[in-house]
Scaffold this motif. Structure first.
Motif, PDB file in Angstrom:
ATOM      1  N   ILE A 305       0.857  -1.178   0.000  1.00 51.24           N
ATOM      2  CA  ILE A 305       0.000   0.000   0.000  1.00 51.24           C
ATOM      3  C   ILE A 305       0.892   1.225   0.000  1.00 51.24           C
ATOM      4  O   ILE A 305       1.701   1.416   0.906  1.00 51.24           O
ATOM      5  N   PHE A 306       0.760   2.035  -1.042  1.00 54.75           N
ATOM      6  CA  PHE A 306       1.557   3.257  -1.144  1.00 54.75           C
ATOM      7  C   PHE A 306       0.712   4.444  -0.728  1.00 54.75           C
ATOM      8  O   PHE A 306      -0.311   4.754  -1.345  1.00 54.75           O
ATOM      9  N   ASP A 307       1.098   5.098   0.348  1.00 56.15           N
ATOM     10  CA  ASP A 307       0.396   6.265   0.882  1.00 56.15           C
ATOM     11  C   ASP A 307       0.788   7.483   0.049  1.00 56.15           C
ATOM     12  O   ASP A 307       1.949   7.906   0.037  1.00 56.15           O
ATOM     13  N   LEU A 308      -0.181   8.063  -0.663  1.00 53.25           N
ATOM     14  CA  LEU A 308       0.105   9.166  -1.573  1.00 53.25           C
ATOM     15  C   LEU A 308       0.543  10.423  -0.840  1.00 53.25           C
ATOM     16  O   LEU A 308       1.377  11.182  -1.334  1.00 53.25           O
ATOM     17  N   LYS A 309      -0.009  10.662   0.336  1.00 59.15           N
ATOM     18  CA  LYS A 309       0.317  11.879   1.068  1.00 59.15           C
ATOM     19  C   LYS A 309       1.746  11.859   1.578  1.00 59.15           C
ATOM     20  O   LYS A 309       2.495  12.833   1.420  1.00 59.15           O
ATOM     21  N   ASN A 310       2.141  10.741   2.194  1.00 59.86           N
ATOM     22  CA  ASN A 310       3.480  10.649   2.786  1.00 59.86           C
ATOM     23  C   ASN A 310       4.512  10.049   1.842  1.00 59.86           C
ATOM     24  O   ASN A 310       5.700   9.997   2.167  1.00 59.86           O
ATOM     25  N   GLU A 311       4.061   9.562   0.679  1.00 61.74           N
ATOM     26  CA  GLU A 311       4.932   8.907  -0.297  1.00 61.74           C
ATOM     27  C   GLU A 311       5.757   7.802   0.369  1.00 61.74           C
ATOM     28  O   GLU A 311       6.981   7.730   0.241  1.00 61.74           O
ATOM     29  N   LYS A 312       5.038   6.945   1.068  1.00 62.45           N
ATOM     30  CA  LYS A 312       5.685   5.848   1.785  1.00 62.45           C
ATOM     31  C   LYS A 312       4.894   4.561   1.567  1.00 62.45           C
ATOM     32  O   LYS A 312       3.668   4.585   1.495  1.00 62.45           O
ATOM     33  N   SER A 313       5.611   3.443   1.463  1.00 58.01           N
ATOM     34  CA  SER A 313       4.976   2.148   1.239  1.00 58.01           C
ATOM     35  C   SER A 313       4.869   1.352   2.531  1.00 58.01           C
ATOM     36  O   SER A 313       5.742   1.428   3.405  1.00 58.01           O
ATOM     37  N   TYR A 314       3.791   0.566   2.635  1.00 56.68           N
ATOM     38  CA  TYR A 314       3.566  -0.356   3.742  1.00 56.68           C
ATOM     39  C   TYR A 314       3.289  -1.735   3.148  1.00 56.68           C
ATOM     40  O   TYR A 314       2.540  -1.853   2.176  1.00 56.68           O
ATOM     41  N   HIS A 315       3.879  -2.761   3.741  1.00 51.98           N
ATOM     42  CA  HIS A 315       3.780  -4.113   3.199  1.00 51.98           C
ATOM     43  C   HIS A 315       3.016  -5.034   4.152  1.00 51.98           C
ATOM     44  O   HIS A 315       3.212  -4.975   5.367  1.00 51.98           O
ATOM     45  N   TYR A 316       2.171  -5.866   3.568  1.00 53.60           N
ATOM     46  CA  TYR A 316       1.354  -6.804   4.340  1.00 53.60           C
ATOM     47  C   TYR A 316       1.380  -8.167   3.655  1.00 53.60           C
ATOM     48  O   TYR A 316       1.511  -8.260   2.429  1.00 53.60           O
ATOM     49  N   ARG A 317       1.221  -9.193   4.455  1.00 53.54           N
ATOM     50  CA  ARG A 317       1.116 -10.548   3.930  1.00 53.54           C
ATOM     51  C   ARG A 317      -0.336 -10.989   4.006  1.00 53.54           C
ATOM     52  O   ARG A 317      -0.909 -11.076   5.090  1.00 53.54           O
ATOM     53  N   LEU A 318      -0.961 -11.247   2.861  1.00 54.23           N
ATOM     54  CA  LEU A 318      -2.339 -11.724   2.817  1.00 54.23           C
ATOM     55  C   LEU A 318      -2.344 -13.243   2.738  1.00 54.23           C
ATOM     56  O   LEU A 318      -1.915 -13.823   1.735  1.00 54.23           O
ATOM     57  N   ASN A 319      -2.835 -13.885   3.769  1.00 54.36           N
ATOM     58  CA  ASN A 319      -2.865 -15.342   3.799  1.00 54.36           C
ATOM     59  C   ASN A 319      -4.153 -15.839   3.136  1.00 54.36           C
ATOM     60  O   ASN A 319      -5.112 -16.224   3.796  1.00 54.36           O
ATOM     61  N   ILE A 320      -4.149 -15.833   1.802  1.00 47.08           N
ATOM     62  CA  ILE A 320      -5.345 -16.222   1.058  1.00 47.08           C
ATOM     63  C   ILE A 320      -5.251 -17.648   0.521  1.00 47.08           C
ATOM     64  O   ILE A 320      -6.181 -18.126  -0.128  1.00 47.08           O
ATOM     65  N   GLY A 321      -4.134 -18.340   0.810  1.00 48.34           N
ATOM     66  CA  GLY A 321      -4.003 -19.723   0.384  1.00 48.34           C
ATOM     67  C   GLY A 321      -3.747 -19.841  -1.112  1.00 48.34           C
ATOM     68  O   GLY A 321      -3.366 -18.884  -1.789  1.00 48.34           O
ATOM     69  N   ILE A 322      -3.990 -21.028  -1.644  1.00 48.81           N
ATOM     70  CA  ILE A 322      -3.800 -21.281  -3.072  1.00 48.81           C
ATOM     71  C   ILE A 322      -5.025 -20.768  -3.828  1.00 48.81           C
ATOM     72  O   ILE A 322      -6.144 -21.187  -3.571  1.00 48.81           O
ATOM     73  N   VAL A 323      -4.800 -19.881  -4.762  1.00 51.82           N
ATOM     74  CA  VAL A 323      -5.894 -19.214  -5.468  1.00 51.82           C
ATOM     75  C   VAL A 323      -5.663 -19.328  -6.971  1.00 51.82           C
ATOM     76  O   VAL A 323      -4.558 -19.080  -7.459  1.00 51.82           O
ATOM     77  N   LYS A 324      -6.719 -19.680  -7.687  1.00 48.51           N
ATOM     78  CA  LYS A 324      -6.630 -19.738  -9.147  1.00 48.51           C
ATOM     79  C   LYS A 324      -6.914 -18.374  -9.775  1.00 48.51           C
ATOM     80  O   LYS A 324      -6.289 -17.997 -10.756  1.00 48.51           O
ATOM     81  N   LYS A 325      -7.872 -17.637  -9.199  1.00 54.04           N
ATOM     82  CA  LYS A 325      -8.246 -16.352  -9.777  1.00 54.04           C
ATOM     83  C   LYS A 325      -8.617 -15.378  -8.668  1.00 54.04           C
ATOM     84  O   LYS A 325      -9.410 -15.696  -7.795  1.00 54.04           O
ATOM     85  N   ALA A 326      -8.039 -14.187  -8.737  1.00 54.79           N
ATOM     86  CA  ALA A 326      -8.348 -13.127  -7.777  1.00 54.79           C
ATOM     87  C   ALA A 326      -8.804 -11.890  -8.535  1.00 54.79           C
ATOM     88  O   ALA A 326      -8.363 -11.629  -9.663  1.00 54.79           O
ATOM     89  N   ARG A 327      -9.694 -11.102  -7.902  1.00 57.11           N
ATOM     90  CA  ARG A 327     -10.209  -9.903  -8.543  1.00 57.11           C
ATOM     91  C   ARG A 327     -10.786  -8.971  -7.483  1.00 57.11           C
ATOM     92  O   ARG A 327     -10.934  -9.343  -6.313  1.00 57.11           O
ATOM     93  N   GLY A 328     -11.097  -7.749  -7.892  1.00 58.49           N
ATOM     94  CA  GLY A 328     -11.848  -6.827  -7.049  1.00 58.49           C
ATOM     95  C   GLY A 328     -11.170  -6.388  -5.780  1.00 58.49           C
ATOM     96  O   GLY A 328     -11.802  -6.333  -4.722  1.00 58.49           O
ATOM     97  N   LEU A 329      -9.896  -6.013  -5.841  1.00 59.07           N
ATOM     98  CA  LEU A 329      -9.172  -5.561  -4.652  1.00 59.07           C
ATOM     99  C   LEU A 329      -9.719  -4.219  -4.177  1.00 59.07           C
ATOM    100  O   LEU A 329      -9.851  -3.267  -4.953  1.00 59.07           O
ATOM    101  N   LEU A 330     -10.058  -4.127  -2.861  1.00 60.67           N
ATOM    102  CA  LEU A 330     -10.640  -2.924  -2.273  1.00 60.67           C
ATOM    103  C   LEU A 330      -9.908  -2.560  -0.984  1.00 60.67           C
ATOM    104  O   LEU A 330      -9.366  -3.431  -0.312  1.00 60.67           O
ATOM    105  N   ASN A 331      -9.954  -1.284  -0.643  1.00 61.18           N
ATOM    106  CA  ASN A 331      -9.360  -0.832   0.622  1.00 61.18           C
ATOM    107  C   ASN A 331     -10.076   0.409   1.124  1.00 61.18           C
ATOM    108  O   ASN A 331     -10.379   1.313   0.355  1.00 61.18           O
TER     109      ASN A 331
END
Length: 354
Positions: A305-331
């Motif tokens: 996630i890149f914060d536009l105001k501070n121009e800084k990145s934050y990293h996260y690990r999403l434990n979504i398992g084995i996935v064939k197709k992903a879509r619709g990322l929201l925050n």
């Protein structure tokens, strides 16, 4: 190193070069400029060092799990095709026949039926419009209002058309179909066909920008732009690439198109502003844009996630398992949601970004 820099940097400032690097040879100076440009135009393939020389932390996430009895009810209406996340941390979703309201704070689920189980039609997309929801099926449009509660349905007179997308500006809804683009008036319950619409196909990925009447079209490995308010007769080919174009996103006056290996940023007139490669061996699976941040999900489940105001990145690990197709990322705030293999997933983020 952050994933995306809002500022378009073409070279170090000239005065900076003259004062500090006046004694360098031309060859050394060219190498420096190339290194500077590359370092400001790359998508982070791995957590990079910040200015304080400390490695970026990878923060944890907690998945929000529905109770079994509610999850079983939702399974009957899978796959989930589209979602939006509102200010009250409610995830609105469309399955095959129904709109689902998932209140993430209380983990409660509610259902609004729009189609009969026996219908061949299927819900495809949901967007918010003013204080209502607009839902698109393969062949219809629905508007749901809540004060008062009201449901309006619109249908084209052409039974052969297939829905592709819906778009909205501050006062209008536009329905993109294989039969052209329609302006939808729910108050008058009418559909007005727009002129100069190019031929569209069911596999096309489309984005319509009502403010300037521009239609962006991904067709396989090619990107086209067509103005519907000018005398332009043919769509303009902007890009032809060896890698399949995955999706298209628009925010403010920027249009973003991405493959698994790069993100391209265009002006809304079709001018290429920036090409941002993915570093290392990772592949870019999903991206998402909002006024506060840009999100990038990689093939190894790393979310940046890149914060536009501070121009800084934050990293996260999403434990979504084995996935064939992903879509619709929201925050929104500390919540991230996406669809994996037709199932809705929601996560609570940790860390100091929030």
């Amino acid at each position: 190193m952050h994933m995306f820099n809002k500022k378009l940097i073409s070279a170090p400032p000239k005065f900076y070069l003259r004062k500090k690097y006046a004694g360098l040879s031309k060859f050394t100076l060219v190498l420096f400029i190339l290194f500077y440009i590359y370092s400001n135009h790359s998508i982070a393939g791995q957590p990079q060092k910040n200015n304080d020389n400390k490695k970026s932390d990878i923060f944890s996430t907690r998945e929000i799990i529905l109770p079994n009895y509610q999850s079983d009810s939702l399974k009957q209406d899978l796959p989930i095709e589209s979602m939006i996340l509102d200010k009250k941390n409610v995830l609105w979703m469309v399955g095959r026949t129904s709109v689902w309201r998932w209140q993430l704070n209380t983990n409660q689920l509610q259902r609004i039926n729009l189609l009969k189980q026996t219908e061949k039609d299927q819900l495809r997309k949901i967007i918010s419009f003013k204080s209502s929801l607009v839902v698109m099926s393969n062949q219809k449009l629905f508007q749901i209002t809540f004060d008062p509660v009201k449901l309006i349905k619109l249908k084209s007179s052409n039974p052969k058309i297939v829905s592709l997308n819906i778009a909205a500006d501050s006062s209008n809804i536009f329905w993109l179909t294989t039969g052209g683009i329609y302006a939808a008036d729910f108050e008058q319950q009418t559909l007005i066909h727009m002129n100069q619409t190019p031929a569209l196909y069911s596999q096309d990925i489309t984005s319509f920008i009502p403010e300037n009447g521009s239609l962006w079209l991904l067709r396989g490995k090619k990107l086209f732009l067509r103005s519907l308010i000018s005398n332009q007769i043919q769509s303009k080919l902007l890009l032809s690439t060896k890698n399949k174009l995955q999706n298209i996103h628009s925010i403010d006056d920027n249009i973003f198109v991405h493959t698994k290996y790069a993100v391209l940023r265009y002006k809304n007139n079709g001018e290429l502003r920036q090409r941002i490669p993915v570093e290392g061996n990772r592949k870019l699976v999903l991206m998402s844009l909002n006024k506060r941040s840009h999100l990038y999900l990689f093939s190894d489940k790393l979310l940046e996630i890149f914060d536009l105001k501070n121009e800084k990145s934050y990293h996260y690990r999403l434990n979504i398992g084995i996935v064939k197709k992903a879509r619709g990322l929201l925050n929104r705030d500390s919540t991230v949601a996406l669809i994996t293999d037709g199932r809705p997933r929601a996560f609570q983020l940790s860390g100091d970004f929030w």
